[in-house]
Scaffold this motif. Structure first.
Motif, PDB file in Angstrom:
ATOM      1  N   VAL A 112      55.743 -65.820  -5.921  1.00 56.06           N
ATOM      2  CA  VAL A 112      56.340 -67.165  -5.871  1.00 56.06           C
ATOM      3  C   VAL A 112      56.519 -67.691  -4.436  1.00 56.06           C
ATOM      4  CG1 VAL A 112      58.521 -68.390  -6.280  1.00 56.06           C
ATOM      5  CG2 VAL A 112      57.388 -67.167  -8.155  1.00 56.06           C
TER       6      VAL A 112
ATOM      7  N   GLY B  73      55.451 -71.999  -2.308  1.00 55.16           N
ATOM      8  CA  GLY B  73      56.133 -72.960  -1.443  1.00 55.16           C
ATOM      9  C   GLY B  73      55.388 -73.107  -0.124  1.00 55.16           C
TER      10      GLY B  73
ATOM     11  N   GLU C 182      52.513 -75.413  -0.611  1.00 55.13           N
ATOM     12  CA  GLU C 182      52.897 -76.831  -0.589  1.00 55.13           C
ATOM     13  C   GLU C 182      53.111 -77.307   0.849  1.00 55.13           C
ATOM     14  OE1 GLU C 182      56.874 -78.138  -1.725  1.00 55.13           O
ATOM     15  OE2 GLU C 182      55.958 -79.645  -3.016  1.00 55.13           O
TER      16      GLU C 182
ATOM     17  N   TRP D  22      44.957 -66.948  -6.275  1.00 56.90           N
ATOM     18  CA  TRP D  22      45.501 -65.652  -6.693  1.00 56.90           C
ATOM     19  C   TRP D  22      44.425 -64.594  -6.455  1.00 56.90           C
ATOM     20  CZ3 TRP D  22      49.332 -62.714  -7.028  1.00 56.90           C
ATOM     21  CH2 TRP D  22      49.361 -61.602  -7.863  1.00 56.90           C
TER      22      TRP D  22
ATOM     23  N   ASP E 261      43.313 -59.917 -16.687  1.00 60.89           N
ATOM     24  CA  ASP E 261      43.254 -60.971 -15.661  1.00 60.89           C
ATOM     25  C   ASP E 261      43.283 -62.353 -16.297  1.00 60.89           C
ATOM     26  OD1 ASP E 261      43.095 -59.061 -13.668  1.00 60.89           O
ATOM     27  OD2 ASP E 261      40.895 -59.021 -13.697  1.00 60.89           O
TER      28      ASP E 261
ATOM     29  N   VAL F  18      46.735 -63.200 -17.238  1.00 61.07           N
ATOM     30  CA  VAL F  18      47.510 -63.607 -16.060  1.00 61.07           C
ATOM     31  C   VAL F  18      47.158 -65.043 -15.685  1.00 61.07           C
ATOM     32  CG1 VAL F  18      47.829 -63.212 -13.580  1.00 61.07           C
ATOM     33  CG2 VAL F  18      47.868 -61.282 -15.172  1.00 61.07           C
TER      34      VAL F  18
ATOM     35  N   GLU G   1      48.990 -67.341 -17.719  1.00 66.15           N
ATOM     36  CA  GLU G   1      50.436 -67.332 -17.456  1.00 66.15           C
ATOM     37  C   GLU G   1      50.820 -68.068 -16.175  1.00 66.15           C
ATOM     38  OE1 GLU G   1      51.431 -63.030 -19.600  1.00 66.15           O
ATOM     39  OE2 GLU G   1      51.343 -63.191 -17.427  1.00 66.15           O
ATOM     40  N   ILE G   2      49.957 -68.026 -15.178  1.00 66.58           N
ATOM     41  CA  ILE G   2      50.405 -68.541 -13.881  1.00 66.58           C
ATOM     42  C   ILE G   2      49.655 -69.781 -13.393  1.00 66.58           C
ATOM     43  CG2 ILE G   2      51.268 -66.297 -13.138  1.00 66.58           C
ATOM     44  CD1 ILE G   2      48.809 -66.000 -11.341  1.00 66.58           C
TER      45      ILE G   2
ATOM     46  N   ASP H 182      49.374 -72.864 -14.433  1.00 62.27           N
ATOM     47  CA  ASP H 182      50.170 -74.092 -14.403  1.00 62.27           C
ATOM     48  C   ASP H 182      51.215 -74.045 -13.287  1.00 62.27           C
ATOM     49  OD1 ASP H 182      50.916 -76.647 -15.688  1.00 62.27           O
ATOM     50  OD2 ASP H 182      52.813 -75.603 -15.994  1.00 62.27           O
ATOM     51  N   LEU H 183      51.856 -72.893 -13.156  1.00 63.25           N
ATOM     52  CA  LEU H 183      52.857 -72.736 -12.098  1.00 63.25           C
ATOM     53  C   LEU H 183      52.222 -72.926 -10.718  1.00 63.25           C
ATOM     54  CD1 LEU H 183      55.528 -71.692 -10.830  1.00 63.25           C
ATOM     55  CD2 LEU H 183      54.639 -69.377 -11.172  1.00 63.25           C
TER      56      LEU H 183
ATOM     57  N   GLN I  34      49.522 -74.542  -9.917  1.00 58.76           N
ATOM     58  CA  GLN I  34      49.123 -75.951  -9.735  1.00 58.76           C
ATOM     59  C   GLN I  34      50.334 -76.817  -9.428  1.00 58.76           C
ATOM     60  OE1 GLN I  34      47.540 -76.225 -13.632  1.00 58.76           O
ATOM     61  NE2 GLN I  34      45.460 -75.621 -13.061  1.00 58.76           N
ATOM     62  N   LEU I  35      51.417 -76.564 -10.166  1.00 59.61           N
ATOM     63  CA  LEU I  35      52.604 -77.415 -10.046  1.00 59.61           C
ATOM     64  C   LEU I  35      53.364 -77.151  -8.750  1.00 59.61           C
ATOM     65  CD1 LEU I  35      54.552 -79.419 -11.507  1.00 59.61           C
ATOM     66  CD2 LEU I  35      55.752 -77.411 -12.375  1.00 59.61           C
ATOM     67  N   ARG I  36      53.713 -75.903  -8.501  1.00 57.36           N
ATOM     68  CA  ARG I  36      54.595 -75.613  -7.370  1.00 57.36           C
ATOM     69  C   ARG I  36      53.902 -75.860  -6.032  1.00 57.36           C
ATOM     70  NH1 ARG I  36      57.113 -76.256  -3.925  1.00 57.36           N
ATOM     71  NH2 ARG I  36      58.660 -74.975  -2.836  1.00 57.36           N
TER      72      ARG I  36
ATOM     73  N   GLU J 217      44.265 -79.128 -12.682  1.00 64.07           N
ATOM     74  CA  GLU J 217      45.193 -79.413 -13.786  1.00 64.07           C
ATOM     75  C   GLU J 217      44.456 -80.090 -14.936  1.00 64.07           C
ATOM     76  OE1 GLU J 217      49.631 -80.165 -12.026  1.00 64.07           O
ATOM     77  OE2 GLU J 217      48.074 -81.585 -11.457  1.00 64.07           O
TER      78      GLU J 217
END
Lengths: 461, 89
Positions: free
Chosen positions: A71, A75, A78, A86, A103, A106, A109-110, A112-113, A115-117, A144
């Motif tokens: 995580v 940041g 950004e 990844w 894989d 995974v 699971e990640i 969207d996160l 892309q968004l964060r 996205e």
């Protein structure tokens, strides 16, 4: 569309080291994305390894990673306007760097996160497995909205230059035409030569000689830039020129000549000066550039391109000196290689900043300043001889071959000086000044399309 | 009178705060919410398989545990991440 991940030597070495670890390991690679025509280039900026405490489980075959392991890098992505990629390894010389079912889970699971964060709207993946001192890879880019596309090639720019196709890409055998080349450096380098996108700035004595050698070597993607027309006195040294084509654009004359050598050549031409933003912008699609211009302002732009776009530049200069009787007394030439970690042309003092400034002014203003003694007089016609321009062009192409093949000693020089009048060749290495943009600490390696482009002001035409 | 009640009486106190969790906006009236309460804002609740983070612009995002208290303000952003991921062959 072709997607290329461009990665500076030191970062690539981190990827190689991770891939050689007997345990699977992971990181987030940050890269800036630029669109160059139909192609995409990802300029790698930093690698954020998963810290040891975030590995809940780690084996040669799988990982279990806590959220704190990946995580924080989002940041950072950004803040750096970067795409988070990844990255993880599939260890072992027999390892296949292809996504497994785990894989893929995974990714679901990640993605969207990521892309968004990151704010980039993109999720990238990169998997590497070791192969000797190098590694093999696969990678993807998922927006996205829209379909996932593959990362097709990886261009490593450092001490050595390596163009690596994605693992799943079928290798094609070079044509029989290149048999003599293949006997010298093998089929892999021949294939790379055919895949490289090379820009040549300047289509005169050195530029045309570089271009002809590249095409005969097997280079099949060229971008030629020059704003000049062929003059009568150019015919003595410009490859492909004939008296019948005097007055035509040099880039057109050269392109036609090269196509006569290789009809399958993909050759784009630009009639313009690299000091114009749109012309410099066109070079974003290139893997490397030969600088064969004799103007100082153009060299300043090339210098910045090498840092901001992670595009190696092989810059060529020739100077013939005469005595008062007009007899040749000095034949000096240089081949300077700009690549991440090497000093740029300004740090090396290879650009006359006074002349560069004068070149950027209008002809009237330049003349007025020259008359007042505030600017150097420009427009002097320098001597030029085909034997010498061709010699330095060959040295420049040799530099490319050494960087690709690695036939020279490992401590590679970043400049070769030819003093042909003394029958001497010497080399040197120069490093970036601490506060200059070409120094890694300034954060401009792979800055990409940052505004203003290349961090400089552009003259509005 | 406790601090929350004093704040509630302040005339400049916003009636509600707009915050975001992942891609969804929420309007909350409380001055302070715990991690557990934030987790119950989405429908369905954020499950235990995901961690909750507060976005710290220009800094390092903060993991919000269930009992962590977070002072609300307009524009506050949170996101959820898989608590564990399991890449491998």
């Amino acid at each position: 569309m072709t997607t290329t991940l461009v990665i500076p030597g030191p970062l690539s070495e981190e990827v190689a080291t991770a891939s050689r670890n007997s345990m699977e390991c992971a990181a987030v690679l940050l890269a800036r994305r630029i669109e160059a025509g139909r192609d995409v280039r990802l300029l790698a900026r930093s690698l954020h390894p998963v810290p040891p405490e975030a590995y809940i489980e780690q084996s040669p075959h799988h990982l279990l990673i806590a959220s704190q392991g990946y995580v924080p890098a989002l940041g950072a992505a950004e803040a750096d306007h970067a795409v988070p990629i990844w990255f993880h390894t599939h260890p072992g010389e027999e390892g296949a760097p292809l996504p497994s079912n785990h894989d893929r889970q995974v990714d679901r699971e990640i993605a969207d996160l990521f892309q968004l964060r990151s704010g980039s709207g993109l999720y990238g993946t990169l998997i590497a497995s070791p192969r000797g001192a190098d590694y093999v890879f696969s990678g993807e880019l998922t927006p996205e909205t829209g379909e996932t596309s593959s990362i097709d090639r990886l261009w490593v720019v450092g001490e050595r230059w390596k163009l690596m196709p994605a693992f799943a890409r079928q290798a094609t055998l070079p044509e029989a035409l290149f048999d003599r080349n293949v006997r010298a450096f093998g089929p892999a380098i021949q294939t790379i030569l055919g895949d490289l996108r090379i820009g040549i700035v300047g289509a005169g004595g050195t530029g045309s000689a570089v271009a002809e050698q590249l095409v005969r070597l097997g280079v099949r993607h060229l971008l030629l830039i020059d704003n000049d027309s062929l003059s009568e006195s150019n015919v003595t040294r410009v490859y492909g020129s004939t008296p019948g084509r005097v007055g035509q654009l040099k880039v057109e004359v050269l392109r036609d000549h090269l196509l006569a050598i290789a009809s399958d050549l993909d050759c784009s031409i630009v009639d313009g000066m690299i000091t114009t933003r749109s012309v410099a912008w066109a070079l974003r699609s290139c893997d490397l550039i030969f600088g064969c211009t004799d103007d100082n302002a153009g060299r300043l732009v090339l210098s910045r391109i090498s840092t901001y776009l992670l595009t190696p530049v092989i810059d060529v200069g020739v100077l013939l000196s005469s005595d008062q009787a007009g007899t040749l007394i000095g034949i000096d030439a240089r081949v300077t290689t700009l690549t991440p970690g090497a000093g740029c042309l300004v740090c090396r003092n290879r650009v006359d900043l006074g002349r560069a400034s004068a070149e950027m002014k209008s002809p009237d203003e330049r003349q007025r300043l020259a008359n007042e003694g505030y600017a150097p007089a420009l427009g002097r016609v320098e001597p030029a001889v085909v034997a010498f321009t061709t010699a330095v062009a060959a040295a420049a192409v040799n530099e490319l071959l050494d960087r690709l093949i690695g036939y020279g000693p490992p401590e590679r020089p970043t400049e070769t000086l030819l003093r042909l009048h003394e029958r001497e060749i010497s080399t040197n290495r120069a490093f970036p000044h601490d506060a200059h943009y070409c120094h890694q600490a300034q954060g401009k390696w792979g800055a990409g399309d940052e505004d203003p482009f290349l961090g400089q002001l552009w003259v509005t035409v | 009178m406790d601090n929350d009640r004093v704040d509630a009486l302040r005339p400049d106190r916003p009636q509600a705060f707009e915050i975001k969790i992942d891609r969804t906006n929420y309007k909350v009236r409380e001055m302070v919410l715990t991690g557990g309460e934030l987790r119950r804002l989405p429908e369905p609740d954020i499950g235990p398989d995901r961690d909750l983070f507060e976005v710290v612009p220009g800094g390092s995002d903060v993991k919000i545990d269930t009992d962590t208290k977070v002072e609300m303000r307009n524009g506050l952003r949170f996101f959820t991440a898989p608590a564990q991921i399991n890449p491998g062959r």
